[in-house]
Design a protein around this motif. Structure first.
Motif, mmCIF file in Angstrom:
data_model
loop_
_atom_site.group_PDB
_atom_site.id
_atom_site.type_symbol
_atom_site.label_atom_id
_atom_site.label_comp_id
_atom_site.label_asym_id
_atom_site.label_seq_id
_atom_site.Cartn_x
_atom_site.Cartn_y
_atom_site.Cartn_z
ATOM 1 N N VAL A 232 81.355 35.778 31.058
ATOM 2 C CA VAL A 232 80.925 37.054 30.488
ATOM 3 C C VAL A 232 82.059 37.570 29.606
ATOM 4 C CG1 VAL A 232 80.221 39.422 30.991
ATOM 5 C CG2 VAL A 232 79.503 37.554 32.513
ATOM 6 N N GLU A 233 81.833 37.612 28.297
ATOM 7 C CA GLU A 233 82.828 38.118 27.345
ATOM 8 C C GLU A 233 82.716 39.631 27.262
ATOM 9 O OE1 GLU A 233 85.099 36.448 25.496
ATOM 10 O OE2 GLU A 233 84.505 34.415 26.081
ATOM 11 N N THR A 234 83.854 40.311 27.156
ATOM 12 C CA THR A 234 83.883 41.764 27.005
ATOM 13 C C THR A 234 84.858 42.114 25.884
ATOM 14 O OG1 THR A 234 85.734 42.188 28.479
ATOM 15 C CG2 THR A 234 83.554 41.977 29.518
ATOM 16 N N SER A 235 84.928 43.381 25.531
ATOM 17 C CA SER A 235 85.877 43.815 24.499
ATOM 18 C C SER A 235 87.317 43.767 25.001
ATOM 19 C CB SER A 235 85.536 45.238 24.040
ATOM 20 O OG SER A 235 85.620 46.135 25.142
ATOM 21 N N TRP A 236 87.517 43.804 26.323
ATOM 22 C CA TRP A 236 88.855 43.852 26.920
ATOM 23 C C TRP A 236 89.313 42.519 27.512
ATOM 24 C CZ3 TRP A 236 87.651 42.552 31.807
ATOM 25 C CH2 TRP A 236 86.422 42.960 32.312
ATOM 26 N N GLY A 237 88.441 41.527 27.559
ATOM 27 C CA GLY A 237 88.778 40.229 28.148
ATOM 28 C C GLY A 237 87.522 39.474 28.512
ATOM 29 N N TRP A 238 87.549 38.769 29.639
ATOM 30 C CA TRP A 238 86.365 38.030 30.071
ATOM 31 C C TRP A 238 86.402 37.807 31.577
ATOM 32 C CZ3 TRP A 238 90.271 36.113 27.112
ATOM 33 C CH2 TRP A 238 91.044 35.087 27.669
ATOM 34 N N ILE A 239 85.213 37.513 32.111
ATOM 35 C CA ILE A 239 85.037 37.211 33.533
ATOM 36 C C ILE A 239 84.364 35.851 33.630
ATOM 37 C CG2 ILE A 239 84.005 37.944 35.723
ATOM 38 C CD1 ILE A 239 83.713 40.764 34.427
ATOM 39 N N VAL A 240 84.795 35.039 34.580
ATOM 40 C CA VAL A 240 84.126 33.778 34.881
ATOM 41 C C VAL A 240 83.651 33.858 36.329
ATOM 42 C CG1 VAL A 240 84.313 31.270 34.996
ATOM 43 C CG2 VAL A 240 85.645 32.532 33.282
ATOM 44 N N TRP A 241 82.334 33.987 36.507
ATOM 45 C CA TRP A 241 81.753 34.045 37.849
ATOM 46 C C TRP A 241 81.534 32.638 38.368
ATOM 47 C CZ3 TRP A 241 82.463 38.531 39.692
ATOM 48 C CH2 TRP A 241 82.309 39.678 38.928
ATOM 49 N N THR B 72 90.175 37.850 33.182
ATOM 50 C CA THR B 72 91.317 37.937 32.281
ATOM 51 C C THR B 72 91.218 39.249 31.532
ATOM 52 O OG1 THR B 72 91.398 35.536 31.993
ATOM 53 C CG2 THR B 72 92.523 36.876 30.335
ATOM 54 N N ILE B 73 92.267 40.062 31.637
ATOM 55 C CA ILE B 73 92.371 41.301 30.869
ATOM 56 C C ILE B 73 93.414 41.022 29.782
ATOM 57 C CG2 ILE B 73 92.923 43.763 30.890
ATOM 58 C CD1 ILE B 73 90.620 43.291 32.739
ATOM 59 N N GLN C 58 95.093 45.874 27.118
ATOM 60 C CA GLN C 58 93.706 46.331 27.222
ATOM 61 C C GLN C 58 93.415 46.870 28.622
ATOM 62 O OE1 GLN C 58 91.357 46.232 24.574
ATOM 63 N NE2 GLN C 58 93.311 45.933 23.518
ATOM 64 N N GLU C 59 92.291 47.554 28.764
ATOM 65 C CA GLU C 59 91.857 48.056 30.063
ATOM 66 C C GLU C 59 90.342 47.941 30.167
ATOM 67 O OE1 GLU C 59 91.508 52.815 29.369
ATOM 68 O OE2 GLU C 59 93.515 52.011 29.672
ATOM 69 N N ASN C 60 89.872 47.763 31.384
ATOM 70 C CA ASN C 60 88.424 47.760 31.592
ATOM 71 C C ASN C 60 87.977 49.207 31.805
ATOM 72 O OD1 ASN C 60 89.259 48.248 34.229
ATOM 73 N ND2 ASN C 60 88.179 46.537 35.118
ATOM 74 N N PRO C 61 86.684 49.489 31.690
ATOM 75 C CA PRO C 61 86.227 50.864 31.891
ATOM 76 C C PRO C 61 86.244 51.247 33.365
ATOM 77 C CG PRO C 61 84.364 49.416 31.488
ATOM 78 C CD PRO C 61 85.603 48.582 31.304
ATOM 79 N N SER C 62 86.359 52.532 33.623
ATOM 80 C CA SER C 62 86.251 53.017 34.997
ATOM 81 C C SER C 62 84.851 52.690 35.504
ATOM 82 C CB SER C 62 86.499 54.528 35.030
ATOM 83 O OG SER C 62 86.424 55.012 36.350
ATOM 84 N N HIS C 63 84.792 52.140 36.723
ATOM 85 C CA HIS C 63 83.509 51.702 37.272
ATOM 86 C C HIS C 63 83.569 51.704 38.796
ATOM 87 C CE1 HIS C 63 85.992 48.087 37.215
ATOM 88 N NE2 HIS C 63 85.209 47.603 38.170
ATOM 89 N N ARG C 64 82.401 51.496 39.407
ATOM 90 C CA ARG C 64 82.335 51.379 40.854
ATOM 91 C C ARG C 64 81.215 50.414 41.222
ATOM 92 N NH1 ARG C 64 79.832 57.170 42.826
ATOM 93 N NH2 ARG C 64 77.901 57.058 41.621
ATOM 94 N N HIS C 65 81.264 49.965 42.475
ATOM 95 C CA HIS C 65 80.265 49.039 43.004
ATOM 96 C C HIS C 65 79.583 49.741 44.178
ATOM 97 C CE1 HIS C 65 82.179 46.166 40.411
ATOM 98 N NE2 HIS C 65 83.340 46.532 40.931
ATOM 99 N N PRO C 66 78.357 50.273 43.962
ATOM 100 C CA PRO C 66 77.713 51.089 44.988
ATOM 101 C C PRO C 66 77.222 50.319 46.206
ATOM 102 C CG PRO C 66 76.237 50.771 43.140
ATOM 103 C CD PRO C 66 77.562 50.179 42.742
ATOM 104 N N ASN C 67 77.199 48.985 46.123
ATOM 105 C CA ASN C 67 76.638 48.216 47.242
ATOM 106 C C ASN C 67 77.624 47.250 47.897
ATOM 107 O OD1 ASN C 67 76.687 46.429 45.011
ATOM 108 N ND2 ASN C 67 75.026 45.217 45.897
ATOM 109 N N CYS C 68 78.908 47.306 47.526
ATOM 110 C CA CYS C 68 79.833 46.333 48.122
ATOM 111 C C CYS C 68 81.288 46.750 47.958
ATOM 112 C CB CYS C 68 79.618 44.948 47.519
ATOM 113 S SG CYS C 68 79.745 44.877 45.726
ATOM 114 N N ASP C 69 82.123 46.199 48.841
ATOM 115 C CA ASP C 69 83.581 46.303 48.727
ATOM 116 C C ASP C 69 84.060 45.219 47.774
ATOM 117 O OD1 ASP C 69 83.454 48.220 50.734
ATOM 118 O OD2 ASP C 69 84.188 46.883 52.296
#
Length: 122
Positions: A17-26, A44-45, A49-60
């Motif tokens: 998953v490519e983002t403006s701040w880096g990428w994630i490989v699941w 990878t950040i 750069q920084e990722n946006p403030s976020h939360r995960h409502p269903n998991c730790d």
């Protein structure tokens, strides 16, 4: 013990998953097809750069710094982290990170849900 191919996700076969701040490989989740209880990925950040403030409502979430230096905000409180450090992020808590210095940050992240949800702060 023989491991079935459907349980192994090779690094090159992860969902990128490519983002403006880096990428994630699941590499583990229900969507990837090799877990019904957890999600795992490598992030990878890019330097500065920084990722946006976020939360995960269903998991730790567990976040482990593999390389680089970063600042991590957990419920608005910033903490410096470096390679080898791990932070535990409780379900539903807003968090964010930013890469420090001129080196990309590599982190490993794990969730206790195969179907993690993410909400981005507005």
């Amino acid at each position: 013990m023989k491991v079935e191919n459907k349980t192994v996700c090779r690094a090159a076969d992860g969902e990128v998953v490519e983002t403006s701040w880096g990428w994630i490989v699941w590499t583990a989740s229900r969507q990837v097809g090799n877990s019904t209880t957890m999600t795992f990925g490598r992030v990878t950040i890019r330097a500065g750069q920084e990722n946006p403030s976020h939360r995960h409502p269903n998991c730790d979430e567990l976040l482990h710094v593999v390389s680089g230096r970063l600042e991590h905000s957990l419920a608005g409180e910033w903490t410096s982290m470096e390679a080898g450090d791990t932070i535990s992020i409780p379900q539903g808590v807003w968090h964010q990170l930013r890469a420090l210095g001129d080196q990309d940050v590599e982190i490993a992240i794990c969730f206790n849900s195969a179907d993690r949800l993410t909400e981005i702060a507005v």
